[in-house]
Write an enzyme that holds these catalytic residues in place. Sequence first.
Site, PDB file in Angstrom:
ATOM      1  N   GLU A  88       0.813  -1.209   0.017  1.00  0.00           N
ATOM      2  CA  GLU A  88      -0.043  -0.060  -0.142  1.00  0.00           C
ATOM      3  C   GLU A  88       1.033   1.101   0.187  1.00  0.00           C
ATOM      4  O   GLU A  88       1.778   1.497   0.888  1.00  0.00           O
ATOM      5  CB  GLU A  88      -0.824   0.145   1.434  1.00  0.00           C
TER       6      GLU A  88
ATOM      7  N   CYS B 102      -1.765   9.140   4.016  1.00  0.00           N
ATOM      8  CA  CYS B 102      -1.518   8.845   2.382  1.00  0.00           C
ATOM      9  C   CYS B 102      -2.889   9.321   1.599  1.00  0.00           C
ATOM     10  O   CYS B 102      -2.937   9.520   0.647  1.00  0.00           O
ATOM     11  CB  CYS B 102      -1.632   7.377   2.335  1.00  0.00           C
TER      12      CYS B 102
END
Length: 524
Positions: free
Chosen positions: A285, A319
């Site tokens: 990720e 993020c």
Amino acid sequence: MTGFQNEPLADFSDASQRTRFAGALEQVRRELGWKAPCVIGGQLVVTGRWLPSVNPAHPSLVVGQAALARPEEVDRAVACALRAQARWAGMPVEARAALLQSAASRLRQQRAWFAALAVFEVGKPWREADAEVAEAIDFLDYYCAGAVELAQGKAVNQQPGESNRYHYVPRGVCAVIAPWNFPIGILAGMASAALAAGNVVIVKPAEQSPIIASHFVRLLHEAGVPEDVIQYLPGLGEEAGRALVEDPRVALVMFTGSKAVGLSILRTVGHPAPTQRFLKHAVVEMGGKNAIVVDEDADLDEVIHGVLASAFGYQGQKCSAASRLIVHAALYDRLVERLIPAVSGLRVCDPVEPRCDLGPLIDPEALTRVTTAVTEAAVSSTCLYRAPADRLPAEGYFAGPALFAEVDPRSPVAQEELFGPVVCLFRVRSFSEGLALANDTAYGLTGGVYSRSPSNLQEAIDAFQVGNLYLNRPITGSIVGRQPFGGYKLSGLGTKAGGPDYLLQLVVPKTICENTARHGIPLE
Ligand code: NAD
């Protein structure tokens, strides 16, 4: 997911909850200075080298020191994990789940303490820290429930004379390599999913946040997860992290972090070592360069609130954070007029203070990266707002928010993940042009749209290339089981943390076909 319920967030408008949290902060402050050796098969291992973890708001305040694992510690931990694998995988899934649920209960009881530790170790404001621990509890509960469901296997077609079964087996030894920005939430998510699915885990926390990780691993041991089933290996990414990824006995790498490291992990796992007897699997990720597109008919009250939350929550160090704001020309000037005072009103201070809107960046490298980018952007574009130096605390890695306009969409500040409180504004002539600009990036993590037009919202649903699309709301703060989270393009492989398919990455399916019409069955 049957029986799963999200952990409610703290309500700091309630004075008793504020008092409780302030008490937890005081307790953590008194306890600061932990030593966190490696924990290999339950043994505490010191390595002769310590990595200090400091409070980014007061770098002279040492939160703790973690051992730096060397290749020999990695070797010992993997050997130990390998010995534990069959026992853990062979345990009934309900028994594994019960241990992890017990860990969830313990975390629930110690929730304020863990959140307070996140305030000190990574500079998270109260609400964000509390929400992160709630998310860690959610992950534990959610993946337990998911693993019990998964253990039932899937129905496959049957024929007379044969029995067909389809079920899942764990992959083996799993390296969990975590980032610092959700030092317990993401780490707990990756580790609990791997454990629930029957894998044994070696945790490699980020260099900036090893102390909270050590307490989480301790909590799992106290809850009864065997000491050889989850081990703690703090260290440098380039050293311990790399050694774990390259070890031919590690079957599964679960990584959350930067694009550069994620891509290097994918390259490594794609080249099996000569002694390796399986293909490694990696869940990676990575970052984002997330945009919010504001349509001409958007509700400005909602937009301002959504941009503040999305771009400046945890100082933009998520993020999912918004760093590009793409606005229809019809609304642009009015939006700018309201956004500048709203941003200038954000309070930048030590996050132990409940009034804090923005705390410090994580470390001196982050501060240099953000201030350099801001200085460069001030030359090549128009600076709409930049927090004046005299409004930032004198000590600590504080940057303060910044807004830029007339930015070249191909410039680094518009294309590269900065991971700080910096937003570039773009003016577009139509909604479609805005979507095209939003998609003009290598990343595909989160995106947002503010619009009242059903057809434009549908256009975004069809064309916005992001893993998580948010309509008329902030683009951060996904909730386990409700907004499964993860990106594609160069943000990730499309796996979704906190979603119904996540555990499938951590197991391999196995088909068993038995001839039930066979002859020669011995009679009792
Ligand atoms: P990072 O890539 O620097 O480090 C992440 C982890 O990888 C750390 O534990 C580090 O020690 C380790 N590491 C570093 N080099 C390694 C190597 N060569 N081999 C193995 N491990 C190595 O990232 P970070 O600064 O900790 O975290 C911030 C980044 O994480 C941002 O890019 C952010 O967008 C991303 N992130 C993504 C998500 C998501 O769900 N997509 C969530 C949170 C953070």
